[in-house]
Design a protein around this motif. Sequence first.
Motif, PDB file in Angstrom:
ATOM      1  N   ARG A 275      37.205  89.389 -27.533  1.00 25.48           N
ATOM      2  CA  ARG A 275      35.873  89.130 -28.089  1.00 25.48           C
ATOM      3  C   ARG A 275      35.757  89.670 -29.501  1.00 25.48           C
ATOM      4  NH1 ARG A 275      29.934  91.386 -26.707  1.00 25.48           N
ATOM      5  NH2 ARG A 275      31.092  93.134 -25.880  1.00 25.48           N
ATOM      6  N   VAL A 276      36.213  90.923 -29.745  1.00 25.35           N
ATOM      7  CA  VAL A 276      36.107  91.479 -31.095  1.00 25.35           C
ATOM      8  C   VAL A 276      37.004  90.715 -32.064  1.00 25.35           C
ATOM      9  CG1 VAL A 276      37.887  93.269 -30.813  1.00 25.35           C
ATOM     10  CG2 VAL A 276      36.063  93.591 -32.459  1.00 25.35           C
ATOM     11  N   LYS A 277      38.142  90.216 -31.576  1.00 23.61           N
ATOM     12  CA  LYS A 277      39.009  89.405 -32.432  1.00 23.61           C
ATOM     13  C   LYS A 277      38.268  88.147 -32.882  1.00 23.61           C
ATOM     14  CE  LYS A 277      43.303  86.721 -32.520  1.00 23.61           C
ATOM     15  NZ  LYS A 277      44.534  86.340 -31.799  1.00 23.61           N
ATOM     16  N   ASP A 278      37.627  87.468 -31.936  1.00 26.33           N
ATOM     17  CA  ASP A 278      36.895  86.247 -32.280  1.00 26.33           C
ATOM     18  C   ASP A 278      35.780  86.532 -33.281  1.00 26.33           C
ATOM     19  OD1 ASP A 278      38.464  84.755 -30.585  1.00 26.33           O
ATOM     20  OD2 ASP A 278      37.073  84.817 -28.900  1.00 26.33           O
ATOM     21  N   LEU A 279      35.020  87.567 -33.013  1.00 23.90           N
ATOM     22  CA  LEU A 279      33.899  87.906 -33.902  1.00 23.90           C
ATOM     23  C   LEU A 279      34.375  88.272 -35.301  1.00 23.90           C
ATOM     24  CD1 LEU A 279      31.622  90.056 -31.559  1.00 23.90           C
ATOM     25  CD2 LEU A 279      31.060  87.861 -32.564  1.00 23.90           C
ATOM     26  N   PHE A 280      35.386  89.121 -35.364  1.00 21.53           N
ATOM     27  CA  PHE A 280      35.879  89.594 -36.660  1.00 21.53           C
ATOM     28  C   PHE A 280      36.441  88.439 -37.489  1.00 21.53           C
ATOM     29  CE2 PHE A 280      39.167  91.695 -39.332  1.00 21.53           C
ATOM     30  CZ  PHE A 280      38.312  92.519 -40.059  1.00 21.53           C
ATOM     31  N   ALA A 335      36.757  79.078 -37.729  1.00 24.57           N
ATOM     32  CA  ALA A 335      35.493  79.604 -37.240  1.00 24.57           C
ATOM     33  C   ALA A 335      34.828  78.617 -36.281  1.00 24.57           C
ATOM     34  CB  ALA A 335      34.569  79.913 -38.408  1.00 24.57           C
ATOM     35  N   TYR A 336      34.921  77.315 -36.588  1.00 28.24           N
ATOM     36  CA  TYR A 336      34.309  76.275 -35.740  1.00 28.24           C
ATOM     37  C   TYR A 336      34.845  76.352 -34.311  1.00 28.24           C
ATOM     38  CZ  TYR A 336      33.505  71.612 -33.778  1.00 28.24           C
ATOM     39  OH  TYR A 336      33.162  70.568 -32.961  1.00 28.24           O
ATOM     40  N   ASP A 337      36.147  76.438 -34.170  1.00 28.51           N
ATOM     41  CA  ASP A 337      36.752  76.459 -32.834  1.00 28.51           C
ATOM     42  C   ASP A 337      36.278  77.657 -32.021  1.00 28.51           C
ATOM     43  OD1 ASP A 337      38.135  74.124 -33.292  1.00 28.51           O
ATOM     44  OD2 ASP A 337      39.996  75.126 -33.915  1.00 28.51           O
ATOM     45  N   ILE A 338      36.122  78.816 -32.697  1.00 29.08           N
ATOM     46  CA  ILE A 338      35.667  80.014 -31.987  1.00 29.08           C
ATOM     47  C   ILE A 338      34.209  79.865 -31.576  1.00 29.08           C
ATOM     48  CG2 ILE A 338      35.179  82.489 -32.228  1.00 29.08           C
ATOM     49  CD1 ILE A 338      37.668  82.653 -34.045  1.00 29.08           C
ATOM     50  N   ALA A 350      22.235  82.025 -29.125  1.00 26.49           N
ATOM     51  CA  ALA A 350      23.090  82.865 -29.979  1.00 26.49           C
ATOM     52  C   ALA A 350      24.371  82.123 -30.348  1.00 26.49           C
ATOM     53  CB  ALA A 350      23.424  84.164 -29.268  1.00 26.49           C
ATOM     54  N   LEU A 351      24.860  82.403 -31.542  1.00 30.30           N
ATOM     55  CA  LEU A 351      26.071  81.744 -32.017  1.00 30.30           C
ATOM     56  C   LEU A 351      27.321  82.363 -31.395  1.00 30.30           C
ATOM     57  CD1 LEU A 351      26.515  79.454 -34.145  1.00 30.30           C
ATOM     58  CD2 LEU A 351      27.126  81.245 -35.768  1.00 30.30           C
ATOM     59  N   LEU A 352      27.300  83.695 -31.239  1.00 31.76           N
ATOM     60  CA  LEU A 352      28.464  84.426 -30.744  1.00 31.76           C
ATOM     61  C   LEU A 352      28.014  85.595 -29.867  1.00 31.76           C
ATOM     62  CD1 LEU A 352      30.416  84.464 -34.120  1.00 31.76           C
ATOM     63  CD2 LEU A 352      31.205  83.310 -32.051  1.00 31.76           C
ATOM     64  N   PRO A 353      28.902  86.151 -29.051  1.00 35.30           N
ATOM     65  CA  PRO A 353      28.549  87.309 -28.194  1.00 35.30           C
ATOM     66  C   PRO A 353      28.658  88.612 -28.983  1.00 35.30           C
ATOM     67  CG  PRO A 353      30.799  86.632 -27.738  1.00 35.30           C
ATOM     68  CD  PRO A 353      30.265  85.646 -28.756  1.00 35.30           C
ATOM     69  N   TYR A 354      27.613  88.938 -29.727  1.00 35.25           N
ATOM     70  CA  TYR A 354      27.670  90.066 -30.662  1.00 35.25           C
ATOM     71  C   TYR A 354      27.750  91.410 -29.953  1.00 35.25           C
ATOM     72  CZ  TYR A 354      25.986  86.305 -33.626  1.00 35.25           C
ATOM     73  OH  TYR A 354      25.855  85.114 -34.274  1.00 35.25           O
ATOM     74  N   TYR A 355      28.368  92.369 -30.644  1.00 31.10           N
ATOM     75  CA  TYR A 355      28.415  93.743 -30.160  1.00 31.10           C
ATOM     76  C   TYR A 355      27.148  94.468 -30.592  1.00 31.10           C
ATOM     77  CZ  TYR A 355      33.318  93.761 -28.704  1.00 31.10           C
ATOM     78  OH  TYR A 355      34.493  93.538 -28.041  1.00 31.10           O
TER      79      TYR A 355
END
Length: 467
Positions: A275-280, A335-338, A350-355
Amino acid sequence: MAKIDVSISSLVNGSGKSELLFRVNVNRDIRLRVKSGIFVYPNRFKNGVIVLPRAEDGKGTRKEMLDASTTLSNLTVSIINFCETNKSITKDELVVYIDKYHNPEKYIQKDDKKEPLCEMFQRYVDGWLDTGVIGLGRKKHYDVVIRELTRFFIINGIDRCPVEDFNKERILKFRDFLRTEYTLVEKYPGLYVDMNNRNKPSKERSQNTIAEKLLLLQAFMVELESNDIIPVSPFRKIGKEKEAIMKQQYDEPVFLTKAEFNMLLTKECLESLQRVKDLFIVQCCFGCRVGDFRRFTFDNIGIEEGIPYIHYLPQKTHKDGLIRTEIKTPIIRIAYDIIMKYKGELSNNALLPYYPDGNGETGYNYQIKKLLEYCEINRKVAMFNTTLKLNEYKSIYEVASSKIARKTHVDLMNKVQVDKYAAGLHAKNSSAVNRYTNMGVRERFILMCAAFGDEEYRVDSELGIKR
């Protein structure tokens, strides 16, 4: 040093409050019991401190108790300082001192009434916000400086210092106070009782932080000078020292190189780090501040000529009143694929599962460090040690945070853009060049694809890939 014990009267007045009582131990020979002039609800005073309700509870609002707690903290420190300079103080003198603290106007001659500097500072800052001179974000920075200045005056026994008495020497003392305030927290705990642990000074402030605070104070003094409240700003009298105390210095920028970013992209990660990899990675592609990044939803996505892009008002500069133009950043395929991977799985669009915020084990910054360490991105970078006055070299994962994503984006983009002054038609920094051209979403998209080594693509109105 004098010591104050606080208790509460058993008598309750018509508002349901009781007065706090002070037992002041000046020294072995002088012990005084006096009324404090501070009233609280009895159920809000426990173990010598005022306990704040979590919310408005009908039995003493949070604001009432917060005001009483702040007054208690400031008054006890002020009394201790007064007793230290008046070792033979009497009860009558202490009663007058407390009354003077609560009702200063009674003891000031009408012809000599001066507004305290901190009250004037706050009045000006509130006015700047109301008239749109500054935004809410900038006001918060000013408010913090005002609170620090208030603590400085109380600790130094010059509470309610008028602006006329704030001179060069006090500016330099305030600068030293900002640097070493962390050493005073245990000595004057009452001044910090209403601050959470994150905001309490816990280490020496950096030169850059101190310079930023002094610049805000200087802006206020310049305003007073221009309004003829004071003849000249005391900052003008500092001379050569001014450059040293106001100077801001920065370490070399720390970012991921193109090779390191590609290493991160291709490295197989533990499930706990995915998850952090995708977000970063997405934040590196957007190059935005983490405060903006956390707020993105699918409502922030627009489409132009088949190119999806993120559009938003940057929180920091928008709230400071510095910018009202939306940022538009194309969404490259990485970024689109993630983003599409998580679509439909998250609540609130939400766009992403934020920390969450913070540096604890569940925090974003902590997870970024663990990610880069796992990916063996350990290049040594120089970090200046303000105590030792020399550079220390640390692995990049040790100092990594969400800021490194923004810097990585800027560096990758900078390396693919042609210098717009290279043709030599205009002088460096000429504003004409910016007037003659405007880079749209399509041009930015082409540059970003080149910078990140990604392929161009197009989407339909539903964000589906066009074949």
